[in-house]
Design a protein around this motif. Structure first.
Motif, PDB file in Angstrom:
ATOM      1  N   SER A   1       0.916  -1.099  -0.127  1.00 21.90           N
ATOM      2  CA  SER A   1       0.174   0.418   0.146  1.00 21.90           C
ATOM      3  C   SER A   1       0.647   0.583  -0.068  1.00 21.90           C
ATOM      4  CB  SER A   1      -1.087   0.118   1.895  1.00 21.90           C
ATOM      5  OG  SER A   1      -0.157  -0.166   2.826  1.00 21.90           O
TER       6      SER A   1
ATOM      7  N   TYR B   1       6.673   0.181   8.023  1.00 21.62           N
ATOM      8  CA  TYR B   1       5.385  -0.099   9.210  1.00 21.62           C
ATOM      9  C   TYR B   1       5.109   1.528   8.530  1.00 21.62           C
ATOM     10  CZ  TYR B   1       5.442  -5.460   9.441  1.00 21.62           C
ATOM     11  OH  TYR B   1       6.484  -6.185   8.740  1.00 21.62           O
TER      12      TYR B   1
ATOM     13  N   ASN C   1       0.352  -0.950  10.587  1.00 19.58           N
ATOM     14  CA  ASN C   1       0.062  -1.873   8.673  1.00 19.58           C
ATOM     15  C   ASN C   1       1.708  -2.201   8.389  1.00 19.58           C
ATOM     16  OD1 ASN C   1      -2.584  -2.747   9.179  1.00 19.58           O
ATOM     17  ND2 ASN C   1      -2.475  -0.449   9.805  1.00 19.58           N
ATOM     18  N   ARG C   2       2.126  -2.830   7.375  1.00 16.92           N
ATOM     19  CA  ARG C   2       3.169  -2.828   6.068  1.00 16.92           C
ATOM     20  C   ARG C   2       2.998  -2.446   5.201  1.00 16.92           C
ATOM     21  NH1 ARG C   2       5.774  -8.975   5.713  1.00 16.92           N
ATOM     22  NH2 ARG C   2       3.259  -9.022   3.735  1.00 16.92           N
TER      23      ARG C   2
ATOM     24  N   LEU D   1      -2.719   3.538   2.499  1.00 17.01           N
ATOM     25  CA  LEU D   1      -2.492   3.370   4.087  1.00 17.01           C
ATOM     26  C   LEU D   1      -3.907   4.672   4.257  1.00 17.01           C
ATOM     27  CD1 LEU D   1      -2.779   0.821   5.556  1.00 17.01           C
ATOM     28  CD2 LEU D   1      -0.102   2.291   6.950  1.00 17.01           C
TER      29      LEU D   1
END
Length: 255
Positions: free
Chosen positions: A69, A98, A102-103, A251
């Motif tokens: 993302s 990250y 979230n990666r 993201l």
């Protein structure tokens, strides 16, 4: 206590790190990966000055970056890198990025140790990292040779570039991230408006030295673009495979 084979850093992306659609530039990500690798090597005792004292230097041979993302520019990014050990002459390193847990991207790169004066590649055993090797839990990445993606084309390059001041680094050759900028510049504005980079792999074949002229070629097949640079003497300087997508999303940060 953190493992010696792991290095973490948190940073904020600046306006220059984003393109005209607020996407994290691939070249910026490569610069961050390079800076993290340099800092980690320094902490392990294998930084630039230490390697020069051994009459050695690091050379990046292959690297693949995968986006999951795009980052939100309003929030910091956590970068993590590990030494994964050796494979033949290659020293393997991975990176993960990250945001809010979230990666957003991950990568694998292959480095070699070379002679300081001649830049001749030395065997992987030239450096012993002892128990420093770790590995991130990332999907399998194959740092493959890319020549199979080349197809017959006319011999007219897309354009030519010359390695000048802004392209060069402390090793007096073209910096790794600058190759990525040359690759991205091959594609016109409208192309970038219509698609985003899903992944990119670059293999560095021969050092590009000051004032060297490189002819750049490009093949497009479906969602893949194969780009390569050729020196005046016919040697390949690099090859790069870009995978494109129209589905990469930013993201959403958490306040």
């Amino acid at each position: 206590m953190p493992m010696k084979g792991t290095y973490k850093t948190e940073f904020r992306l600046m306006p220059a790190d984003f393109d005209f659609l607020n996407r994290w530039r691939v070249s910026s990500c490569f610069r961050v990966m390079q800076d993290m690798a340099v800092e980690h090597a320094y902490k392990l005792g294998f930084g630039f000055e230490a390697m020069r004292g051994r009459k050695m230097l690091w050379l990046l041979c292959r690297s693949k970056l995968v986006y999951e993302s795009l980052p939100d520019k309003h929030f910091p990014v956590l970068g993590i890198t590990h030494w994964r050990g050796t494979k033949g002459i290659f020293f393997l390193r991975d990176h993960e990025f990250y945001q809010n847990g979230n990666r957003i991207a991950y990568s694998l790169s292959a480095w070699v140790v070379a002679d300081w004066e001649t830049h001749r590649v030395l065997r992987g055993t030239a450096i012993d990292f002892g128990d420093c090797c770790q590995a991130a839990d990332i999907p399998e990445i194959a740092l493959e040779k890319l020549e199979k993606y080349k197809r017959a084309v006319d011999e007219t390059p897309v354009f030519e570039r010359v390695a000048r001041y802004s392209d060069l680094d402390i090793n007096h050759h073209m910096n790794n991230a600058r190759y990525i900028e040359w690759v991205m510049d091959i594609f016109p504005y409208d192309w970038h408006l219509d698609r985003s980079v899903a992944s990119v792999q670059i293999n560095y074949s021969a050092e590009v030295l000051p004032e060297e002229k490189i002819k750049l070629y490009r093949n497009d097949t479906g969602q893949l673009s194969y780009v390569w640079g050729q020196k005046d003497d016919g040697r390949q300087a690099f090859e790069c495979l870009v995978e494109w997508t129209k589905n990469l999303k930013t993201l959403q940060g958490e306040s």
